[in-house]
Design a protein around this motif. Structure first.
Motif, short mmCIF file in Angstrom:
data_model
loop_
_atom_site.label_atom_id
_atom_site.label_comp_id
_atom_site.label_asym_id
_atom_site.label_seq_id
_atom_site.Cartn_x
_atom_site.Cartn_y
_atom_site.Cartn_z
N UNK A 408 0.81 -1.23 0.00
CA UNK A 408 0.00 0.00 0.00
C UNK A 408 0.84 1.27 0.00
N UNK A 409 2.05 1.21 0.57
CA UNK A 409 2.91 2.39 0.63
C UNK A 409 3.52 2.75 -0.71
N UNK A 410 3.24 1.97 -1.74
CA UNK A 410 3.74 2.28 -3.08
C UNK A 410 2.78 3.17 -3.85
N UNK A 411 1.59 3.45 -3.26
CA UNK A 411 0.55 4.18 -3.99
C UNK A 411 -0.03 5.31 -3.14
N UNK A 412 -0.50 6.40 -3.77
CA UNK A 412 -1.07 7.53 -3.03
C UNK A 412 -2.45 7.20 -2.47
N UNK A 413 -2.86 7.98 -1.47
CA UNK A 413 -4.12 7.71 -0.77
C UNK A 413 -5.32 7.69 -1.71
N UNK A 414 -5.38 8.63 -2.64
CA UNK A 414 -6.56 8.78 -3.49
C UNK A 414 -6.84 7.56 -4.35
N UNK A 415 -5.80 6.80 -4.70
CA UNK A 415 -5.98 5.65 -5.58
C UNK A 415 -5.37 4.38 -4.99
N UNK A 416 -5.15 4.37 -3.67
CA UNK A 416 -4.45 3.23 -3.05
C UNK A 416 -5.24 1.93 -3.15
N UNK A 417 -6.51 1.98 -2.80
CA UNK A 417 -7.33 0.76 -2.83
C UNK A 417 -7.41 0.22 -4.26
N UNK A 418 -7.68 1.11 -5.21
CA UNK A 418 -7.78 0.69 -6.60
C UNK A 418 -6.47 0.15 -7.14
N UNK A 419 -5.35 0.80 -6.83
CA UNK A 419 -4.05 0.33 -7.30
C UNK A 419 -3.71 -1.03 -6.71
N UNK A 420 -3.99 -1.20 -5.41
CA UNK A 420 -3.78 -2.49 -4.77
C UNK A 420 -4.68 -3.56 -5.39
N UNK A 421 -5.91 -3.18 -5.72
CA UNK A 421 -6.81 -4.14 -6.35
C UNK A 421 -6.27 -4.66 -7.67
N UNK A 422 -5.65 -3.78 -8.44
CA UNK A 422 -5.05 -4.20 -9.71
C UNK A 422 -3.82 -5.06 -9.46
N UNK A 423 -2.85 -4.51 -8.73
CA UNK A 423 -1.56 -5.17 -8.58
C UNK A 423 -1.68 -6.53 -7.89
N UNK A 424 -2.36 -6.55 -6.75
CA UNK A 424 -2.40 -7.79 -5.97
C UNK A 424 -3.22 -8.87 -6.66
N UNK A 425 -4.40 -8.52 -7.15
CA UNK A 425 -5.30 -9.54 -7.66
C UNK A 425 -4.90 -10.08 -9.02
N UNK A 426 -4.36 -9.24 -9.88
CA UNK A 426 -3.87 -9.77 -11.16
C UNK A 426 -2.69 -10.71 -10.93
N UNK A 427 -1.81 -10.35 -10.01
CA UNK A 427 -0.66 -11.21 -9.72
C UNK A 427 -1.11 -12.54 -9.12
#
Length: 536
Positions: A408-427
């Motif tokens: 989560x610390x790799x992404x800004x607050x405004x898009x953190x949940x969405x960015x994590x949703x992409x990175x974690x779930x696709x992997x």
């Protein structure tokens, strides 16, 4: 038309230009120079002081709910051989195993869709509400599996219904881990984020251990015949009351301070300029494709080891190593319990030495000891199997304990949940969830029982490259958030020493830009007091 004609007939007067200008004429008097802007200094009231009772409720509620979700999701892996007999043609032990593992993998195919849906939702309506929705979806779909008719009763429709339930499980899981890690990381003080976020994975593996214990207990009490006839339903039906417990805890927690601050700033027009709003997925990928790629590689490396230990190992021990169903499940329980106990220590270590060194340790253990671990398991002795599983458990502890705080610390607050949703779930969909299917298929194709080890080593090599390139986030504020501490005294100390603190990056905090002091004698800031930016 009339206004255009008037402008044509009476053009605006040009600024006077002095004759020595490059164009032959220059202004008689130079226009005032706009002041240079800089980010203002951090103030004490900018720093988030996390109240301990609120922190305990937030972390405890998220961990308990996450454990319940992974109990629901994990019990299928411990019953994979049984589910193959019940929901595919044949009905004999070993029949339908690849089909059962394919259904397990199918739930991961839809995880990216769940991540996209719940990630966007979590960045819009909040982390807490979204996590309550994922809990409801997971508990309902798991409970439904316990009610399904078998292949013997309705034929292929049984397989179809099982797949549908697993797809709903996968969809809800797509929003669960990304949201839970985002939520806990945003709540945790910067200096303790590694430890507190690692408790999330402790809950996950305790959920897996609870699933293994329930399945093992039923196998002892009921026996193989009763287990195959009706006992397999009980772990899935248990998801109903456990889901209600998890939902109760989820509804008791409050929204994370970082998300709430961003929402408040968006509502305040004077602060909206420095507080980013929710992003579309096109904006997220365009602005964060590099950290998303690095996160995916790290997740792939960690989860191939983690899912091998939790979801595939009972099947491997039973189908490949010749253990019976009871032994295949029981042998993983002590390793999962020890793993759950070790994860917080690894998380706390990352607060001291950094996230990257701990992740590299997990990768190094897999690269060096992955093959020997499977060779020990292949000896067929209980002590050797436990030792091999312990090696895999140690690598998993160093890997997964850091994901909840580092990613989560790799992404800004405004898009953190969405960015994590992409990175974690696709992997996880591409690599983690397919691990049991791929490794079993490799064994069937080659006859080599060490193929799972070679697969883990290859993935950890890719992960090591990504870990080397990822930024260090230990003890630093989350991007797009103000610093977070435990006490008011820490806040004052942090602000007093901000100039010499290398862990504070003002460019990553939502601080307004203000004019720099003028260098001209007798002049201060070149701004009107009424136009001073508002504090975030």
């Amino acid at each position: 038309m009339r206004e255009a004609q008037m402008l044509k007939d009476n053009p605006p007067a040009a600024h006077p230009v002095a004759p020595d200008s490059p164009a032959g004429k220059s202004p008689a008097k130079s226009s005032p120079r706009l002041p240079r802007l800089r980010r203002r200094r951090l103030r004490v009231d900018d720093v988030t002081v996390v109240q301990r009772p609120m922190l305990r409720r937030a972390v405890g509620g998220t961990v308990v709910g996450n454990g319940m979700e992974w109990f629901d999701f994990g019990i299928y892996g411990y019953l994979a051989v049984t589910m193959g007999q019940l929901f595919f043609a044949g009905g004999q032990e070993g029949d339908g195993l690849l089909g059962s593992l394919a259904v397990f993998a199918a739930s991961f195919v839809v995880r990216p869709l769940g991540g996209l849906y719940f990630g966007r939702l979590g960045d819009r309506i909040g982390r807490q509400k979204t996590l309550a929705l994922t809990m409801i979806a997971m508990a309902a779909s798991t409970f439904a599996i316990g009610l399904l008719p078998t292949y013997l009763a309705v034929g292929g429709w049984a397989t179809v219904l099982l797949v549908l339930c697993r797809l709903v499980q996968g969809f809800s899981t797509g929003g669960e881990y990304a949201g839970a890690t985002t939520f806990v990381s945003e709540y945790a003080p910067d200096k303790r984020r590694g430890f507190l976020a690692s408790l999330l994975d402790t809950g996950s593996y305790l959920g897996f251990a609870l699933g293994a214990a329930v399945v093992s207990g039923l196998q002892i009490l009921l026996g193989s015949d009763a287990m195959l006839e009706w006992g397999w339903r009980l772990p899935f039906l248990l998801a109903g009351p456990l889901g209600l417990v998890g939902l109760y805890f989820r509804l008791k927690i409050e929204e994370s301070p970082a998300f709430q601050a961003a929402q408040d700033a968006q509502e305040d027009k004077t602060k909206a300029a420095v507080a980013e709003g929710p992003k579309t997925y096109r904006q997220i990928i365009a602005g964060s494709w590099r950290p998303i790629l690095l996160a995916m590689l790290v997740v792939a490396a960690a989860n191939t080891v983690g899912y091998t230990l939790t979801s595939y190992m009972p099947t491997y021990l039973q189908d490949t190593m010749g253990y019976d169903a009871f032994q295949g499940t029981l042998l993983t329980i002590p390793v999962l319990v020890l793993l759950s106990a070790a994860i917080p220590f690894a998380g706390k270590l990352s607060d001291k030495v950094g996230r990257r060194p701990v992740l590299m340790t997990g990768s190094g253990i897999t690269l060096v000891l992955g093959v020997p671990a499977f060779m020990l398991i292949g000896l067929g002795e209980i002590w050797a199997t436990l030792l091999g599983l312990a090696i895999l458990g140690t690598a998993t502890a160093f890997y997964v304990s850091i994901l909840a705080s580092a990613l989560p610390a790799m992404f800004p607050t405004a898009s953190r949940y969405g960015s994590m949703g992409i990175a974690y779930n696709f992997a996880v969909a591409i690599f983690g969830g397919t691990t049991p299917l791929i490794t079993q298929a490799l064994i069937d194709a080659t006859g080599n029982t060490l193929m799972p080890a070679y697969y883990l080593v290859a993935m950890s090599l890719l992960g090591l490259v990504a870990i080397w390139r990822m930024p260090e986030s230990s003890c630093r504020p989350m991007p797009g958030s103000m610093p977070s501490v435990d006490t008011q005294a820490e806040a004052r100390e942090l602000v007093a020493g901000q100039d010499g603190n290398p862990l504070l990056g003002p460019e990553h905090m939502p601080l307004e830009r203000i004019p720099e002091p003028s260098t001209e004698p007798g002049k201060g800031l070149q701004t009107h007091p009424a136009k001073q930016p508002a504090r975030v």
